[in-house]
Design a protein around this motif. Sequence first.
Motif, PDB file in Angstrom:
ATOM      1  N   ARG A  76     -12.753  38.916   8.659  1.00  0.00           N
ATOM      2  CA  ARG A  76     -12.400  39.402   9.908  1.00  0.00           C
ATOM      3  C   ARG A  76     -13.515  39.765  10.915  1.00  0.00           C
ATOM      4  O   ARG A  76     -13.586  39.408  11.969  1.00  0.00           O
ATOM      5  N   CYS A  77     -14.564  40.104  10.358  1.00  0.00           N
ATOM      6  CA  CYS A  77     -15.882  40.227  10.964  1.00  0.00           C
ATOM      7  C   CYS A  77     -16.446  39.078  11.470  1.00  0.00           C
ATOM      8  O   CYS A  77     -16.640  39.041  12.570  1.00  0.00           O
ATOM      9  N   ARG A  78     -16.444  38.118  10.541  1.00  0.00           N
ATOM     10  CA  ARG A  78     -17.216  36.759  10.936  1.00  0.00           C
ATOM     11  C   ARG A  78     -16.533  36.042  12.219  1.00  0.00           C
ATOM     12  O   ARG A  78     -16.930  35.573  12.949  1.00  0.00           O
ATOM     13  N   ALA A  79     -15.194  36.180  11.946  1.00  0.00           N
ATOM     14  CA  ALA A  79     -14.208  35.466  12.935  1.00  0.00           C
ATOM     15  C   ALA A  79     -14.322  36.192  14.096  1.00  0.00           C
ATOM     16  O   ALA A  79     -14.266  35.688  15.373  1.00  0.00           O
ATOM     17  N   HIS A  80     -14.502  37.392  14.115  1.00  0.00           N
ATOM     18  CA  HIS A  80     -14.661  38.193  15.489  1.00  0.00           C
ATOM     19  C   HIS A  80     -15.936  37.691  16.294  1.00  0.00           C
ATOM     20  O   HIS A  80     -16.102  37.969  17.524  1.00  0.00           O
ATOM     21  N   LEU A  81     -17.146  37.840  15.442  1.00  0.00           N
ATOM     22  CA  LEU A  81     -18.538  37.766  15.892  1.00  0.00           C
ATOM     23  C   LEU A  81     -18.848  36.381  16.054  1.00  0.00           C
ATOM     24  O   LEU A  81     -19.625  36.157  17.197  1.00  0.00           O
ATOM     25  N   LEU A  82     -18.429  35.432  15.426  1.00  0.00           N
ATOM     26  CA  LEU A  82     -19.205  34.158  15.816  1.00  0.00           C
ATOM     27  C   LEU A  82     -18.864  33.548  17.205  1.00  0.00           C
ATOM     28  O   LEU A  82     -19.797  32.940  17.773  1.00  0.00           O
ATOM     29  N   PRO A  83     -17.706  33.681  17.585  1.00  0.00           N
ATOM     30  CA  PRO A  83     -17.507  33.373  19.289  1.00  0.00           C
ATOM     31  C   PRO A  83     -18.352  33.854  19.974  1.00  0.00           C
ATOM     32  O   PRO A  83     -18.346  33.573  21.291  1.00  0.00           O
ATOM     33  N   LEU A  84     -18.823  35.175  20.114  1.00  0.00           N
ATOM     34  CA  LEU A  84     -19.690  35.750  20.790  1.00  0.00           C
ATOM     35  C   LEU A  84     -20.962  35.539  21.154  1.00  0.00           C
ATOM     36  O   LEU A  84     -21.637  34.909  20.134  1.00  0.00           O
ATOM     37  N   PRO A  85     -21.539  35.703  22.219  1.00  0.00           N
ATOM     38  CA  PRO A  85     -22.983  35.395  22.447  1.00  0.00           C
ATOM     39  C   PRO A  85     -23.881  36.282  21.622  1.00  0.00           C
ATOM     40  O   PRO A  85     -23.330  37.365  21.206  1.00  0.00           O
ATOM     41  N   GLU A  86     -25.052  35.806  20.715  1.00  0.00           N
ATOM     42  CA  GLU A  86     -25.656  36.462  19.814  1.00  0.00           C
ATOM     43  C   GLU A  86     -26.010  38.019  20.350  1.00  0.00           C
ATOM     44  O   GLU A  86     -25.938  38.937  19.396  1.00  0.00           O
ATOM     45  N   ALA A  87     -26.348  38.082  21.600  1.00  0.00           N
ATOM     46  CA  ALA A  87     -26.886  39.339  22.218  1.00  0.00           C
ATOM     47  C   ALA A  87     -25.714  40.527  22.057  1.00  0.00           C
ATOM     48  O   ALA A  87     -26.190  41.761  21.942  1.00  0.00           O
ATOM     49  N   ASP A  88     -24.332  39.953  22.201  1.00  0.00           N
ATOM     50  CA  ASP A  88     -23.269  40.859  22.324  1.00  0.00           C
ATOM     51  C   ASP A  88     -22.838  41.253  20.811  1.00  0.00           C
ATOM     52  O   ASP A  88     -21.926  42.156  20.397  1.00  0.00           O
ATOM     53  N   ARG A  89     -23.266  40.627  19.872  1.00  0.00           N
ATOM     54  CA  ARG A  89     -22.962  40.734  18.236  1.00  0.00           C
ATOM     55  C   ARG A  89     -22.900  41.932  17.697  1.00  0.00           C
ATOM     56  O   ARG A  89     -22.070  42.492  17.029  1.00  0.00           O
ATOM     57  N   PRO A  90     -24.222  42.595  17.649  1.00  0.00           N
ATOM     58  CA  PRO A  90     -24.585  43.824  17.131  1.00  0.00           C
ATOM     59  C   PRO A  90     -23.473  45.222  17.621  1.00  0.00           C
ATOM     60  O   PRO A  90     -23.030  45.591  16.402  1.00  0.00           O
TER      61      PRO A  90
END
Length: 369
Positions: free
Chosen positions: A102-116
């Motif tokens: 769930r975490c990976r699927a949520h984070l990968l589409p986001l820009p890196e800066a927004d991920r943390p």
Amino acid sequence: MKVNGTHYRSLWWDDDKAALQIIDQRWLPHEFRIQQVDTLQDFADAIVEMRVRGAPLIGATAAYGMALAAKIDPSNAHLDTAWEFLDKTRPTAINLRWALNRCRAHLLPLPEADRPAAALKLAHEISDEDVGINHSIGQNGLEIIRKIAAGKKDGEPVRILTHCNAGWIATVDWGTATSPMYQAHDAGIPIHVWVDETRPRNQGALTSWELGSHGIPHTYITDNAGGHLMQHGLVDMVIVGTDRTTRRGDVCNKIGTYLKALAAKANNVPFYVALPSPTIDWTVDDGVAEIPIEERQEREVTHIQGLTDDGKIGVVQVTPVGTPGGNPAFDVTPNHLVTGLITERGVCEASAEGLAALFPDLSGIAKSA
Ligand SMILES: CSC[C@@H](O)[C@@H](O)C(=O)COP(=O)(O)O
């Protein structure tokens, strides 16, 4: 739930320290120790060594692990590495992989800066959702207990047997198997809980600690006592948790659960499993054939930890030196031994049809995935 009058969750985020705090369960029930988890290695150790344990809590912890990974380095490559590192900590509880996916699927589409920030927010959400799910399981299980209580003489308790610790410290709060117990007690329904010791790690001692703190009458029994109690009409129902339940309702839970289910079937005792939906593995049908069973260290079997007469926590060896120990940590109870699955959406039959009827949204997605 409360510890010495103060409400705790089994993990929480400390904003001032910007770090996760856990209850280090290795020392319970004798010492209540809080630990900060700072590195990815700390997260892995906490899960492997069972400082945190119980399927839902392992999942929530892993989500905070992914949040730390995203803070250190939000690149796809690093998130994948962290996923793999955390995924191999414990093989049986599916909540671990559920949370990591769930975490990976949520984070990968986001820009890196927004991920943390997004990763930390998601970890908080997963924790809060767990609390809500378990509260609802409690409400649904409460109705089963209420019906059994209605057939009793005034003041006679509903006698519930449980195995392992599927309590609030195995989740973020409430527990799964214990949530109906807490809610029945709070609703004024008299209950008494038979608590299996659950060798080799004696998670029953954790359950006793929880129930005692909440004022619920209970008795700690050896793992071998349940069948005898059922034969003598001293158990009205069994409620256990689960680490992974298959699409057709086979239930994988702490070693010894299967024997309790067999004894319950032979004695016409209803056998219920408290099942949060993240613990359903929609990709698996046959639990015995397909679920990986964790084999833990033999030392957990040959040695035992407890409070010594001088009030200190100590470890003693039970077996002759050199005796080999075998330690399969879970077993599978086939669906035909399960009376019902108590989920956050209601109680259903332990079958593909029963689960799909309650979770058409989830079962459909898994089949097409
Ligand atoms: C709500 S917890 C459900 C299960 O995870 C629980 O019954 C159990 O088997 C825990 O095993 P453990 O090895 O202590 O993590």
